[in-house]
Enzyme design. Structure first.
Site, mmCIF file in Angstrom:
data_model
loop_
_atom_site.group_PDB
_atom_site.id
_atom_site.type_symbol
_atom_site.label_atom_id
_atom_site.label_comp_id
_atom_site.label_asym_id
_atom_site.label_seq_id
_atom_site.Cartn_x
_atom_site.Cartn_y
_atom_site.Cartn_z
ATOM 1 N N PRO A 200 -30.931 4.283 26.624
ATOM 2 C CA PRO A 200 -30.006 5.442 26.060
ATOM 3 C C PRO A 200 -30.332 6.610 27.422
ATOM 4 O O PRO A 200 -29.910 7.714 27.260
ATOM 5 C CB PRO A 200 -31.499 6.180 24.974
ATOM 6 C CG PRO A 200 -32.872 5.978 25.450
ATOM 7 C CD PRO A 200 -32.203 4.093 26.245
ATOM 8 N N GLU A 201 -30.432 6.383 28.524
ATOM 9 C CA GLU A 201 -30.712 7.418 29.436
ATOM 10 C C GLU A 201 -29.368 8.154 29.763
ATOM 11 O O GLU A 201 -29.512 9.682 30.110
ATOM 12 C CB GLU A 201 -31.102 6.287 31.203
ATOM 13 C CG GLU A 201 -32.117 6.321 31.425
ATOM 14 C CD GLU A 201 -32.612 4.003 30.347
ATOM 15 O OE1 GLU A 201 -33.403 4.068 30.770
ATOM 16 O OE2 GLU A 201 -31.682 3.966 29.751
ATOM 17 N N LEU A 202 -28.393 7.554 30.139
ATOM 18 C CA LEU A 202 -27.161 8.941 30.254
ATOM 19 C C LEU A 202 -27.050 9.741 29.303
ATOM 20 O O LEU A 202 -26.498 10.572 29.582
ATOM 21 C CB LEU A 202 -25.836 7.935 29.779
ATOM 22 C CG LEU A 202 -25.748 6.797 31.047
ATOM 23 C CD1 LEU A 202 -23.719 6.466 30.632
ATOM 24 C CD2 LEU A 202 -25.091 7.145 32.383
#
Length: 266
Positions: free
Chosen positions: A130-132
């Site tokens: 989920p980083e972005l």
């Protein structure tokens, strides 16, 4: 030992390293990173034949500790506390490293599984990067995911940030086996024993070394790539996550629109 965030034990010639912070879903903290690195050093010193990485509680690893991300990991982390350095250590370990995954493997947890040589997953396990959406990048995932699932699928998983079930993970090669959750650790141990009981250490090390050489990873870029992300963006993303609100990225898109010469620049 009570309070220890990473546990180490021996099962004959196999070391089992357990993430042990279930209250925080084993989120990668500085303490866990140090503990994992220390466990690998112990395994190397003791001459174990393989390592299994498991986790206590309901999740394998729910990604990076947000407080630590905001407090230095995005800029100049201490190498002893840098998850990417730890992932490099796992990938370069000269004995098989097997992840025994149950529950969520999010962000850094998915990267941890990618750094391992093999993955045994529980039927309820799931994976996501989920980083972005938080204004950061999965720097190790960007380096390792494509060589596991292919470049098109890697783009899709990183850009959409969607959840991948255990069954889909098996279909796309993200994991090697899927079993009922209560069988995962035993199967990972059995797989490790099966691998090492009939092969010599030198040939095993040579096989790992050359497999990695043929799909070389630019670890220098992995370690520096978080600096490619504008600081204002990850500060907004991580602050929004902490405050449990939607991040406001509209102003960053407006700035890019107003400065077309900056488009496409890291």
């Amino acid at each position: 030992m009570k309070g220890n965030k990473v546990l180490y034990e021996r099962h004959a010639e196999i070391a089992v390293v357990t993430l042990n912070d279930p209250d925080r879903r084993n989120a990668l903290s500085r303490e866990i990173v140090r503990g994992l690195t220390g466990a690998l050093n112990t395994a190397s010193r003791e001459g174990v034949r393989a390592v299994v990485i498991a986790a206590a509680g309901s999740a394998f690893c729910a990604g990076a500790n947000i407080d630590d991300l905001r407090d230095g990991w995005m800029e100049c982390p201490d190498p002893d506390e840098d998850p990417a350095v730890m992932f490099k250590r796992i990938a370069g370990f000269d004995r098989p490293v097997i992840a025994a995954v149950h529950g969520a493997a999010l962000g850094g947890g998915m990267e941890l599984s990618l750094a391992c040589d093999l993955v045994v997953a529980g039927a309820s396990a799931w994976f996501s990067m989920p980083e972005l959406g938080h204004g950061v990048i999965p720097n190790t995932g960007l380096a390792l995911l494509a060589r596991v699932v292919g470049i098109r699928r890697a783009f899709e998983l990183i850009l959409t940030r969607r959840r991948v079930s255990a069954d889909e993970a098996l279909d796309i090669g993200l994991v090697n086996r899927v079993l009922p959750a209560d069988e995962v650790l035993d199967d990972a141990l059995s797989l490790a024993e099966q691998i090492v009981e009939a092969v010599p250490p030198g040939a095993l090390k040579a096989a790992k070394c050359n497999l990695h050489a043929h799909v070389a990873t630019d670890w220098h870029r992995v370690l520096r790539s978080p600096l490619d992300v504008p600081k204002q963006e990850w500060q907004e993303g991580l602050t929004a996550f902490t405050q449990k609100r939607a991040p406001d990225y509209a102003r960053f898109w407006a700035e890019v629109k107003a400065n077309p010469d900056q488009r496409g620049q890291p």
